[in-house]
Scaffold this motif. Sequence first.
Motif, PDB file in Angstrom:
ATOM      1  N   ASP A 164     -18.739-132.555  64.604  1.00  0.00           N
ATOM      2  CA  ASP A 164     -18.879-131.355  63.775  1.00  0.00           C
ATOM      3  C   ASP A 164     -17.571-131.075  63.057  1.00  0.00           C
ATOM      4  O   ASP A 164     -16.495-131.238  63.638  1.00  0.00           O
ATOM      5  CB  ASP A 164     -19.227-130.136  64.658  1.00  0.00           C
ATOM      6  N   VAL A 191     -31.721-132.374  64.995  1.00  0.00           N
ATOM      7  CA  VAL A 191     -32.503-132.522  66.223  1.00  0.00           C
ATOM      8  C   VAL A 191     -33.915-132.942  65.823  1.00  0.00           C
ATOM      9  O   VAL A 191     -34.513-132.329  64.935  1.00  0.00           O
ATOM     10  CB  VAL A 191     -32.540-131.170  66.992  1.00  0.00           C
ATOM     11  N   GLU A 224     -27.082-141.044  66.187  1.00  0.00           N
ATOM     12  CA  GLU A 224     -27.176-139.882  67.086  1.00  0.00           C
ATOM     13  C   GLU A 224     -27.955-140.255  68.358  1.00  0.00           C
ATOM     14  O   GLU A 224     -27.751-139.670  69.405  1.00  0.00           O
ATOM     15  CB  GLU A 224     -27.846-138.696  66.381  1.00  0.00           C
TER      16      GLU A 224
HETATM   17  P1  AMP Z   1     -25.596-130.651  61.748  1.00  0.00           P
HETATM   18  O1  AMP Z   1     -25.434-132.059  61.280  1.00  0.00           O
HETATM   19  O2  AMP Z   1     -24.297-129.986  62.028  1.00  0.00           O
HETATM   20  O3  AMP Z   1     -26.496-129.858  60.898  1.00  0.00           O
HETATM   21  O4  AMP Z   1     -26.274-130.683  63.178  1.00  0.00           O
HETATM   22  C1  AMP Z   1     -27.354-131.478  63.454  1.00  0.00           C
HETATM   23  C2  AMP Z   1     -27.519-131.495  64.949  1.00  0.00           C
HETATM   24  O5  AMP Z   1     -28.616-132.318  65.240  1.00  0.00           O
HETATM   25  C3  AMP Z   1     -26.323-132.049  65.663  1.00  0.00           C
HETATM   26  O6  AMP Z   1     -25.971-131.217  66.722  1.00  0.00           O
HETATM   27  C4  AMP Z   1     -26.812-133.384  66.162  1.00  0.00           C
HETATM   28  O7  AMP Z   1     -26.211-133.791  67.342  1.00  0.00           O
HETATM   29  C5  AMP Z   1     -28.285-133.120  66.332  1.00  0.00           C
HETATM   30  N1  AMP Z   1     -29.042-134.365  66.304  1.00  0.00           N
HETATM   31  C6  AMP Z   1     -29.141-135.233  65.286  1.00  0.00           C
HETATM   32  N2  AMP Z   1     -29.895-136.309  65.631  1.00  0.00           N
HETATM   33  C7  AMP Z   1     -30.289-136.096  66.899  1.00  0.00           C
HETATM   34  C8  AMP Z   1     -31.053-136.845  67.798  1.00  0.00           C
HETATM   35  N3  AMP Z   1     -31.597-138.003  67.468  1.00  0.00           N
HETATM   36  N4  AMP Z   1     -31.263-136.318  69.011  1.00  0.00           N
HETATM   37  C9  AMP Z   1     -30.734-135.122  69.327  1.00  0.00           C
HETATM   38  N5  AMP Z   1     -29.979-134.367  68.545  1.00  0.00           N
HETATM   39  C10 AMP Z   1     -29.752-134.849  67.323  1.00  0.00           C
END
Ligand code: AMP
Length: 370
Positions: A164, A191, A224
């Motif tokens: 982040d 997510v 991720e």
């Molecule tokens: P951001 O990019 O700050 O908007 O946050 C996106 C969030 O989604 C982050 O906390 C990532 O860790 C989470 N994320 C993205 N892909 C996955 C995944 N495959 N499984 C779980 N969490 C994910």
Amino acid sequence: MAKSSTTSDARHDTTSDTGDATTTPKGAKPEKGKKGKKGKHGKKAEKARAKAADERAAAQAKATAKAEKAQRKAEKKAADARTAAAADLIARRDAAIELLRARPGDLLTAVDTAATPGFDGSRADGERALAAIGEQLSGLQERLFAHGRTGGDRSVLLVLQGLDTAGKGGIVRHVLGLVDPQGVALRSFGVPTAEERRHHYLWRVRRALPRGGSIGVFDRSHYEDLLVARVDELVAPEVWQARFDEVNTFEARVAAAGTVIVKVALWVSPDEQYRRLRDRLERPDKHWKYDPSDVDARMKRPAYEVAYQDVVDRTNTETAPWYVVPADNKWYARLAVSALLHRALSDLDLGWPAPAYDVAAELARLDATR
Ligand code: AMP
Ligand code: MG
């Protein structure tokens, strides 16, 4: 200033010409019956005034032309300087990129996040260089786009990973913002949704792959599923362990289908991340960028470092290499990614596509419609 006063003077003179300023005292009406008739003297004065007005107008036109010419010259000079800066940068591009390429044995924890490998200028120099490289990127991307429009299957995929605040969004805005948005396919991976969770983790990734002619950008990605999934124990160890090979096979297929893959890990220091998170909390215009889970993830940094290290070590292939970009200086990270994109696009070595029609015949048809 001088210009506008000349203009208003000239206008004023023209207005007074409709009356007869030389024979009529100020404020007095011309005598009835004499209206329109002017003496020899009056005509001469009128002529002189008209001449003076013409001269002023000519002088003004000349001054305007001169100013426009000077402006064109200054613009050309600036454009030439940008082209020279871009040429210089591109000459040093590959050497700089080599410094960022992940190598076996390199430790992420040893990265100097404040460094600017391959670039010794200031922030202002870096921003100028980015503008210069942007002009070139735009031209290269247009060829790629034209290639896609004529059935070509080549594309570029930029995978952006980072903790982040690492600056992924800024790269999208400031680097991809330099090219035609028509040719950019951006996908942010958050997510997984309920639907995405019902599928294999690569399902949503496959659907987001760039089509021929475009630059795909992944803001987070299938990685991720090797990072947060591992750190937060969302899947059993044997599940994420199997994913390194699976991802390598997947990316090799994507590359074989015509996509140049460039993977970037933006690497920020804990201190810089603290400052950026704090900024997000202190500034109402940045509150939207903050997520309480950012602090949770920050507390797990050691686990993320281990997970990132494994990712970079085990999925750093020839066809889909990793570049570790020091990201404490946002301007540097943006410049570095622009250089990576520049190389990916120029290595495609695309010319302008040949038309699928007879140019001479079409010219003749078009001219016949005149
Ligand atoms: P951001 O990019 O700050 O908007 O946050 C996106 C969030 O989604 C982050 O906390 C990532 O860790 C989470 N994320 C993205 N892909 C996955 C995944 N495959 N499984 C779980 N969490 C994910
Ligand atoms: Mg976030």
